[in-house]
Structure formats: C-alpha cells, structure tokens
Design an enzyme around this catalytic site. Structure first.
Site, PDB file in Angstrom:
ATOM      1  N   ASP A 127       0.826  -1.200   0.000  1.00  0.00           N
ATOM      2  CA  ASP A 127       0.000   0.000   0.000  1.00  0.00           C
ATOM      3  C   ASP A 127       0.862   1.254   0.000  1.00  0.00           C
ATOM      4  O   ASP A 127       1.493   1.581   1.003  1.00  0.00           O
ATOM      5  CB  ASP A 127      -0.931   0.007   1.206  1.00  0.00           C
ATOM      6  CG  ASP A 127      -2.013   1.074   1.111  1.00  0.00           C
ATOM      7  OD1 ASP A 127      -2.019   1.814   0.112  1.00  0.00           O
ATOM      8  OD2 ASP A 127      -2.838   1.162   2.028  1.00  0.00           O
ATOM      9  N   ASP A 171      -1.060   5.646  -6.915  1.00  0.00           N
ATOM     10  CA  ASP A 171      -1.421   4.799  -5.780  1.00  0.00           C
ATOM     11  C   ASP A 171      -1.641   3.366  -6.249  1.00  0.00           C
ATOM     12  O   ASP A 171      -2.442   3.118  -7.148  1.00  0.00           O
ATOM     13  CB  ASP A 171      -2.678   5.348  -5.111  1.00  0.00           C
ATOM     14  CG  ASP A 171      -3.092   4.547  -3.894  1.00  0.00           C
ATOM     15  OD1 ASP A 171      -2.191   4.093  -3.156  1.00  0.00           O
ATOM     16  OD2 ASP A 171      -4.303   4.363  -3.677  1.00  0.00           O
TER      17      ASP A 171
END
Length: 493
Positions: free
Chosen positions: A175, A373
């Site tokens: 992440d 992301d």
C-alpha cells in the site's frame, strides 16, 4: 474481430475530430492514434481467475530457514515477488460480474478515505510536522515478489515477507497510500481469516515493545499507552481498522537479507476486508513507512494484471529502468504519505485534450494534484478532466456497440463475439515532452462474462486525482526518491 470496414470508419472519425463536441488543443504526431484490445484473450484471462485454485499453486518461493545476511553488513540487491490475491486465497464469487462489483465498492471506499485524509490535512486537522524517525538501518538494495488481490473485492497486491526470529513468512498487502506496516498477532481479541498462521510474538526472540516515550510512538497519528507501552490504531475508509501494540521486529526479505528493529504494528483487533493477507506493508512517504525506515533512495514495483496468476517484483534501491517515461515526483506540504506526480495533460487518439493544466497541479495549500497509488484500482480524474476524456473516447469509438453503464462506469460497450477491436490510444503527458501511452487493456476492461467492457476511468468531485492500479498494470513504476522523479516503463514486469 475488427474488420477493415470498421477500421475505415474509425479513421474517418479521427479525421473529423474538429467537429467533436469537445475541445482538442493540438495533434501529437509522435503519439500512436490507435491501439488494439485483444478481447478474446482478456476475457479468457478474466474468467480463468474464477477457477484458479490457490491451494494447488505455489506462486511464492517459501522463505527458507537458511541464514540470511543482515543489510547493515552487506550491500546486495534483493527482490520480493508480487501476485494476485487469488494465488493465495481463492475467490468466493461465482460469476465475474459480482467480483467486479465488489472490487468497485471497495475501491470507492478507499478513494473516499484518501480524499478525506487529504482534506483533513489541508484544513490542519491531522497531525503534521512529524519528527524524523531515527534508525540504524543503512540504504540497501532489496526486492520482493508482487501479487494482485481481487478475491475479496479489493485491488491490492501482495508480497511475502518474513517477520521475527526465527522468521515466519506471511502474505502482506502492498500500500503506497499508507505508512504503518502491521500484521495480525496472537492473542487475538478479533482477527479475520488469513492464509498463514497468525504471528505469535512470544515465539520470536527479536520482538520488542516500544515505549510511549519512543520517537516511533510519538510519530503515530493515533496512539495511546498501556503500562508504559505504545499502542497504535489505523482506520481505513471502508470501516476496516487495526489496533494493537506498536513494536520493533526483524523483517526478512526473501532469503537475501534481514533488517532489524523495524517499527510495526502487532494487531490484536483487526476488522474489515483484509481477508487472505496477514497484514499490510506501508510504502507511503511518511517517517514510519517501510520505505523511510529502510532509508531507501528508490523503490519500484510492477503490477501484473489483477486477473493473472503471474507475478512480478517489488524492488528497493534497484536503480532506474533505462527507457522510462520520467515525470516529476512531488510531496505535499500538508501530508507526506502520498506520491504526487507532475501530470500536465492527457491525449486521446493522438490529440491533446484542452484541459487546463491547473486542474492537475498541487497548490501551496495542499489542494489538487495527482497521486500514483497502487491500492486504488480505478483512476479518478477531476470531473472536468474526466468529462473531456470520456466524451472524446465516446466520439472516437462510434464503431463499437455501446451498452448501459455498470456501477461507477458510465461508458460501456458490448464486445461479445469480437476477437479484437481498435480503440484510440490514451496517453498521460508530463513535463519536457514525456508521454506514457497506456495499453488498451489498461482502460477498457471486462466487467462480466458476456463481453461487456467499460472505460476504466471515473470522475471525482475532489480536487485530487488518482492514477490507479488498473492503469498501472504491466508497467514498472519507479520512485526515485533521491532525485524527486517517478518513471513509467511499459512491459517491464
């Protein structure tokens, strides 16, 4: 299969671009006008993930019990493998559309959490100006394998790392939008199902609780104390959270090396949609992220297609790829977790869209900007930019049979019976004339088993835009932290 007649019609649409109901600023002669989507192959791959048996596959090399060199004593290159979640936890969805819908629901929650986090930071509500984390770790080269995570409705990717001494190996979610690394720990007051046995702190000789006075504890955004020991909590946008002891532990990267005293969360109460993984590797830009604790000058990953059983790698300090498309890498003054990229424009079919460059810019107050992301699936564009891109795509794909939208997708096509189709190329443009041409499969994706494909972008009312992992698939994304730039290298998995 796209016939020559259909292709002829398509070239006519391109030549009439000046009459389209959107504004094009100029032609881009060096940008390919069209690209081919292999419909039959992408649909077959999508459906194969439903029958993939994670129990009979072994995508990760198990971390051996051999002695691994310490990074403080060696200067080696390492790699961790990345894979899709189905390789470790078989999907429970019986049809492909329900899998897609669950992914999109999870994705919307994540985007809401990211935009809320940025808004709070801009308004001065989050903790800012964290003290730098002091460690004894020196920069080294590491690398680890990467996997796609789709079975529980999420778009995360997974790697396998070792924790503790003696080391136990675990599947962990990657992440770039989070800083805190954590894993589930015994005793569990509430733990979700994971593929590996839950970590037992008492079985590790390198497990050390952090005191409330420690620099690491003071750098947490949410912390508390119990008997002088530091407790952490991280909340995620979909209601998921993790809570437990904040500690230091030994982390092992494959059989290549070991890093001591990594600050991480030992979660005793963990709830939400993390099913399958043992926890999360925080790769954000904050002082407590794994990247910062390793003092990495660079890291990169390449994400395989989420419906693929293939693998790629997550690398630390591995050097740049020679033919990368280079973009400026920026940080917000308000929040240090996210990686902002200097996007200047978008083109389609060889024509630059007339989108004000200011829409993509990060201003001094922390508003706007574009982040890269790996945890967000679908790219979100500010509404004006999205409408311009969507309208252009629709005008250039009148040779395709349109159909009703699906969930957050408002532009979909019935490609049943087609083997391949030509579509206009979508490209992201950066400063100094650099452009990243996306493969067709990265923006026209299957959403069911019947041949329905949707344009995989979505609008956002937030000023923040996000380049998601669907658009990044098959591209090595390299974050050169020392030189403040990010590189995109297609077909470098």
């Amino acid at each position: 299969m796209a016939s020559s007649k259909l292709y002829f019609c398509f070239t006519i649409f391109l030549s009439l671009s000046l009459s389209f109901p959107f504004t094009l600023s100029r032609n881009l002669p060096e940008t390919a006008a069209t690209t081919t989507l292999d419909v039959s192959s992408s649909l077959q791959q999508a459906l194969s993930i439903l029958s993939f048996d994670s129990k009979t596959a072994n995508p990760f090399n198990q971390l051996g019990q051999q002695t691994s060199p310490s990074f403080s004593n060696s200067s080696l290159s390492f790699s961790l493998t990345l894979h899709s979640r189905e390789t470790i936890y078989k999907t429970r969805h019986k049809d492909y559309k329900s899998l897609v819908l669950s992914r999109l629901q999870r994705d919307s929650s994540r985007v809401k959490a990211i935009t809320t986090q940025v808004e709070l930071a801009v308004n001065g509500i989050s903790k800012n100006d964290l003290k730098p984390l002091v460690t004894e770790i020196q920069p080294e080269d590491f690398s680890t394998p990467v996997t796609s995570g789709t079975s529980q409705g999420s778009g995360e990717y997974f790697s396998r790392v070792g924790v503790g001494n003696p080391e136990k190996s675990f599947y962990m979610v990657l992440d770039t939008g989070s800083d805190i690394t954590w894993l589930q720990c015994e005793p569990c007051s509430d733990c979700y199902q994971q593929a590996d046995p839950i970590f037992t702190p008492s079985a590790s000789s390198s497990y050390r609780p952090l005191s409330c006075a420690s620099q690491q504890c003071n750098s947490l955004q949410m912390s508390s104390c119990r008997s002088g020991q530091c407790l952490y909590q991280v909340n995620y946008g979909d209601g998921s959270f993790t809570f437990g002891d904040f500690v230091t532990e030994t982390v092992s990267f494959g059989s290549s090396g070991v890093v001591n005293n990594i600050a991480l969360g030992c979660g005793h109460d963990n709830e939400g949609l993390f099913v399958g993984s043992a926890g999360l590797l925080g790769l954000g830009g904050g002082p407590l992220s794994l990247v910062s604790q390793l003092k990495a000058s660079s890291f990169s990953y390449c994400l395989v297609n989420r419906d693929s059983s293939g693998s790629s790698t997550l690398d630390f300090n591995s050097g740049s790829v020679g033919d990368s498309v280079i973009a400026p890498l920026m940080k917000s003054r308000k929040i240090d977790t996210f990686y902002y990229v200097g996007l200047t424009g978008i083109s389609i079919g060889g024509h630059m869209l007339s989108i004000p460059e200011s829409i993509f810019q990060l201003d001094e107050s922390g508003n706007g900007g574009v982040i890269v992301d790996c945890g967000t699936a679908i790219t979100r564009l500010q509404s004006q930019a999205y409408s311009s891109l969507r309208d252009a795509f629709v005008s250039m794909t009148q040779h395709l049979k349109s159909t009703s939208g699906v969930a957050l997708f408002d532009t979909c096509y019935d490609l049943s019976g087609q083997n391949s189709v030509k579509v206009p190329t979508v490209s992201f443009h950066f400063s100094q004339g650099q452009s990243w041409n996306l493969p067709a499969m990265n923006y026209l994706i299957p959403v069911d088993s019947d041949g329905t494909y949707c344009f995989a972008f979505a609008p956002t009312t937030s000023s923040l835009s996000i380049i998601g992992n669907v658009q990044q698939q098959g591209t090595r994304v390299s974050f050169d932290l020392a030189n403040n730039r990010v590189g995109f290298s297609t077909d470098k998995c």
